[in-house]
Design a protein around this motif. Structure first.
Motif, PDB file in Angstrom:
ATOM      1  N   TYR A   5       0.833  -1.200   0.000  1.00 40.74           N
ATOM      2  CA  TYR A   5       0.000   0.000   0.000  1.00 40.74           C
ATOM      3  C   TYR A   5       0.872   1.256   0.000  1.00 40.74           C
ATOM      4  O   TYR A   5       1.820   1.373   0.779  1.00 40.74           O
ATOM      5  CB  TYR A   5      -0.873   0.050   1.258  1.00 40.74           C
ATOM      6  CG  TYR A   5      -2.239  -0.563   1.108  1.00 40.74           C
ATOM      7  CD1 TYR A   5      -3.306   0.179   0.603  1.00 40.74           C
ATOM      8  CD2 TYR A   5      -2.481  -1.879   1.495  1.00 40.74           C
ATOM      9  CE1 TYR A   5      -4.570  -0.375   0.486  1.00 40.74           C
ATOM     10  CE2 TYR A   5      -3.742  -2.442   1.384  1.00 40.74           C
ATOM     11  CZ  TYR A   5      -4.782  -1.685   0.881  1.00 40.74           C
ATOM     12  OH  TYR A   5      -6.030  -2.240   0.778  1.00 40.74           O
ATOM     13  N   ARG A  34      -1.445  -1.056  -4.248  1.00 33.67           N
ATOM     14  CA  ARG A  34      -2.574  -0.131  -4.164  1.00 33.67           C
ATOM     15  C   ARG A  34      -2.104   1.239  -3.663  1.00 33.67           C
ATOM     16  O   ARG A  34      -1.200   1.320  -2.845  1.00 33.67           O
ATOM     17  CB  ARG A  34      -3.648  -0.688  -3.234  1.00 33.67           C
ATOM     18  CG  ARG A  34      -4.066  -2.099  -3.609  1.00 33.67           C
ATOM     19  CD  ARG A  34      -5.179  -2.630  -2.770  1.00 33.67           C
ATOM     20  NE  ARG A  34      -5.475  -4.019  -3.112  1.00 33.67           N
ATOM     21  CZ  ARG A  34      -6.562  -4.667  -2.718  1.00 33.67           C
ATOM     22  NH1 ARG A  34      -7.453  -4.070  -1.931  1.00 33.67           N
ATOM     23  NH2 ARG A  34      -6.753  -5.922  -3.080  1.00 33.67           N
ATOM     24  N   ILE A  61      -5.032   1.017   7.769  1.00 32.41           N
ATOM     25  CA  ILE A  61      -4.612   0.029   6.779  1.00 32.41           C
ATOM     26  C   ILE A  61      -3.859  -1.117   7.452  1.00 32.41           C
ATOM     27  O   ILE A  61      -4.086  -2.293   7.156  1.00 32.41           O
ATOM     28  CB  ILE A  61      -3.746   0.688   5.691  1.00 32.41           C
ATOM     29  CG1 ILE A  61      -4.562   1.696   4.897  1.00 32.41           C
ATOM     30  CG2 ILE A  61      -3.173  -0.375   4.754  1.00 32.41           C
ATOM     31  CD1 ILE A  61      -3.740   2.547   3.950  1.00 32.41           C
ATOM     32  N   VAL A  70       3.120  -1.141   4.210  1.00 32.48           N
ATOM     33  CA  VAL A  70       2.540   0.182   3.986  1.00 32.48           C
ATOM     34  C   VAL A  70       3.670   1.205   3.928  1.00 32.48           C
ATOM     35  O   VAL A  70       4.570   1.206   4.771  1.00 32.48           O
ATOM     36  CB  VAL A  70       1.555   0.569   5.105  1.00 32.48           C
ATOM     37  CG1 VAL A  70       0.963   1.958   4.846  1.00 32.48           C
ATOM     38  CG2 VAL A  70       0.441  -0.461   5.222  1.00 32.48           C
TER      39      VAL A  70
END
Length: 222
Positions: A5, A34, A61, A70
């Motif tokens: 992410y 993403r 997240i 992340v």
């Protein structure tokens, strides 16, 4: 395999992840990538005005699943004073050391081994000065192309472009185009320029950026 992410400042950075970074990660066997824009208020996304907004998104997240990495993609230029360790920046002599300090503050604040803080030096537009080819494609006015190519020639490392705030990479683009009667549109033009340059050249010229990408690949694949 872990999902990757990117928490980004705005639409331009999100599109850069989706259009430029994603194919590179796919080439490395990483398919689940993403990008999400920072939530600024209910129903609104984009922009980094307050660190707490960024932290909330990252925390949410990380809570959503276990197999995840992340990272952030935010600019050092005009970074908000609410960032962890911001008040200690004056103790650091260089931009790199200031960014390292802020990234350390974020890492300590989030306190999760799955989080990789990254702050772009100085901002997204620095990457666009990695090559002259993007400017040659984007602008028809040869005077604009020459002015921008002169900046490329001036800096061996595009990440060093920003001798003063008024000379930040985006300011140089804005001013160069304004001097010729045109306007820089970050959303429409930024990613087209980056796409024409290609990620390999950007990574070759911008070593701090490259080290971040390499680190993410290693973390996701291990």
């Amino acid at each position: 395999m872990k999902r990757l992410y990117f928490v980004v400042e705005g639409f331009t950075e999100r599109e850069f992840v989706n259009k430029t970074l994603l194919p590179y990660f796919v080439s490395k066997g990483i398919y689940d990538v993403r990008a999400v824009e920072i939530t600024t208020s209910k129903g609104h996304k984009g922009g980094l005005a307050n660190y707490q907004h960024l932290k909330t998104d990252i925390d949410n997240i990380l809570k959503s699943e276990r197999e995840i990495i992340v990272t952030t993609f935010i600019d050092f230029f005009r970074i908000p004073s609410s960032m962890p360790k911001y008040l200690e920046l004056n103790s650091k002599p260089t931009i790199d050391s200031k960014i390292d300090l802020l990234e350390l503050g974020m890492s300590q604040s989030i306190n999760d081994h799955r989080f990789v803080p990254y702050i772009q030096k100085h901002e997204f537009e620095a990457l666009l000065f990695s090559s002259k080819e993007g400017f040659k494609l984007m602008y028809d006015d040869p005077r604009i192309v020459k002015d921008l190519c002169d900046i490329v020639d001036e800096f061996e490392n595009p990440e060093d472009i920003n001798t003063r705030p008024e000379f930040a990479p985006s300011k140089r683009l804005i001013n160069t185009l304004a001097n010729r009667g045109e306007k820089y549109d970050k959303v429409a033009e930024g990613n087209l320029i980056a796409d024409e340059i290609g990620l390999e050249i950007i990574m070759e010229k911008c070593l701090r950026f490259k080290n971040w990408i390499d680190k993410l690949v290693n973390l996701v694949l291990t």
